[in-house]
Design a protein around this motif. Structure first.
Motif, PDB file in Angstrom:
ATOM      1  N   SER A  73      -8.025  -1.185   3.652  1.00 50.61           N
ATOM      2  CA  SER A  73      -7.711   0.161   4.148  1.00 50.61           C
ATOM      3  C   SER A  73      -8.923   0.756   4.870  1.00 50.61           C
ATOM      4  O   SER A  73     -10.049   0.615   4.371  1.00 50.61           O
ATOM      5  N   PRO A  74      -8.736   1.330   6.051  1.00 46.52           N
ATOM      6  CA  PRO A  74      -7.503   1.713   6.737  1.00 46.52           C
ATOM      7  C   PRO A  74      -7.044   0.707   7.786  1.00 46.52           C
ATOM      8  O   PRO A  74      -6.671   1.090   8.901  1.00 46.52           O
TER       9      PRO A  74
ATOM     10  N   ASN B 157       0.847  -1.189   0.000  1.00 48.06           N
ATOM     11  CA  ASN B 157       0.000   0.000   0.000  1.00 48.06           C
ATOM     12  C   ASN B 157       0.886   1.242   0.000  1.00 48.06           C
ATOM     13  O   ASN B 157       2.109   1.137  -0.068  1.00 48.06           O
TER      14      ASN B 157
END
Length: 413
Positions: free
Chosen positions: A386-387, A60
């Protein structure tokens, strides 16, 4: 949490008390949380790769999210806000590279202004301080960025999540077994769970925690549970900016609230390089990091899931735009130029892609929040994109709390 009587203390036939499947940041945070809350608890982590954090955690953009996007009261909102502060503290304590840079969320079209204002309101509801900026104030933060209005979020940062995962593994004191792919699960009420790996090793535990990310629904089914969802993998493709001096920090577009994706953004990482991306296109394998990676069984499973077709029918226009930007560097550059007009096609250098493990319900609903479910001797983490890296410490505590409650019940006379 009361002291848990361990397998060794009772002389049982278990190899460990808690068995965590998945060596990404959520699985390792869970192991860390269990041993911190109940010292002496024997924890084993199984990870099919030769090292930790090889998939979502390590692929990421490294952002420590503030929590500004997420529905007030949701697990994402609560855990991201709490987790961001904890992640900065964790990195500082262990000397892990990080920086609190702040970020801009920029509206480039008039139709985005109401959504930008809604984000301001959401930020305030989530307890996140933000500053509203007019067009003339944007260059004070990012001289090369243009927009009609923006908000500045000061609590956003960046870090090295792979280093965080390694530290969690070390500090947990858990036994970490790499190259240990789970192939079979035998769960017996009142006894616990036995897992057989690809190599033929069998590990017996009182409780199993499923943190398998891209494969979490498959592990749930191996356990005998119906997860009620399916992981549909979406690839996020990145470029590196050849002129990193064009961007000082983090710059995001205003996201479409109908999707869990935040759009193509600019991220100055801890190494000083600037990542651009990701887009979001269907992956042809759960670990499909390029169009050339196709796994027929996994692709067939995605196509057989009714939710996949319902997503396609509902959001085909959005998907067509993402596909165009995947196949055309020119189209991708055009999207970036909305925020950063000075960028050229030659400025974009291809970088490694990531795959988001997105849980989708049968009716085509994209699961919007973290999803944690319990079954006999088992805790399943079924949606943690995410997150989740930002929120990994509070997620790990919650999952660990549930696992320890099961352990207490399991060893009760």
């Amino acid at each position: 949490m009361a002291q848990v009587r361990t397998a060794s203390a009772r002389g049982g036939g278990h190899d460990c008390d808690a068995l965590v499947v998945g060596g990404g940041i959520v699985g390792l945070s869970t192991a860390y949380a269990i041993t911190r809350a109940a010292p002496g608890t024997r924890v084993t982590v199984l990870e099919k790769e030769p090292g930790p954090a090889r998939h979502q955690t390590g692929r990421n953009s490294g952002v420590i999210h503030s929590g500004v996007y997420y529905r007030p009261g949701s697990l994402k909102a609560r855990y991201a806000v709490r987790g961001a502060a904890e992640m900065v503290k964790f990195c500082a304590e262990y000397g892990i590279p990080h920086a609190v840079t702040g970020k801009l969320i920029v509206a480039t079209e008039r139709t985005e202004l109401p959504r930008l204002h809604a984000l301001v309101q959401r930020a305030r509801e989530n307890g996140i301080p933000v500053r509203e900026l007019g067009a003339a104030q944007i260059p004070e933060h990012e001289p090369e960025v243009r927009g009609l209005a923006a908000i500045h979020v000061g609590t956003t940062g960046v870090c090295d999540y792979v280093a965080v995962a390694r530290q969690l593994a070390h500090a947990s004191g858990a036994e970490i077994r790499y190259g240990a792919e789970v192939r079979h699960v035998d769960r017996r009420p009142g006894l616990g769970v036995a897992v057989r790996t690809r190599s033929g090793d069998v590990i017996r535990a009182r409780v199993m925690v499923n943190c398998a990310g891209l494969h979490c629904d498959e592990i749930a089914r191996l356990t005998g549970d119906d997860p009620g969802m399916r992981i549909v993998p979406f690839r996020g493709e990145y470029y590196e900016l050849a002129r990193p001096e064009l961007v000082r920090g983090l710059v995001y577009p205003v996201p479409d609230p109908a999707f869990p994706f935040l759009g193509v953004h600019l991220t100055r990482g801890i190494d000083g390089g600037v990542h651009i991306g990701p887009n979001a296109v269907p992956a042809l394998a759960r670990e499909g990091y390029g169009w050339g990676v196709v796994r027929p069984r996994e692709l067939g499973g995605t196509l057989a899931w009714p939710g996949s077709w319902r997503i396609a029918r509902r959001h085909w226009r959005y998907g067509a735009g993402e596909l165009r930007r995947s196949l055309s560097k020119t189209a991708f550059t055009t999207a970036v130029r909305r925020l950063l007009p000075a960028v050229t096609e030659d400025d974009l250098v291809a970088a490694p892609a990531g795959v988001r493990a997105q849980a989708v319900l049968a009716d085509g609903t994209l699961v919007d929040d973290f999803l944690i479910r319990e079954a006999a001797h088992t805790v399943h983490v079924l949606n943690a994109p995410s997150p989740a890296a930002t929120a990994s410490l509070p997620i790990g505590r919650e999952v660990g709390r549930r696992a320890l409650a099961m352990l207490e019940e399991a060893v009760r006379p």
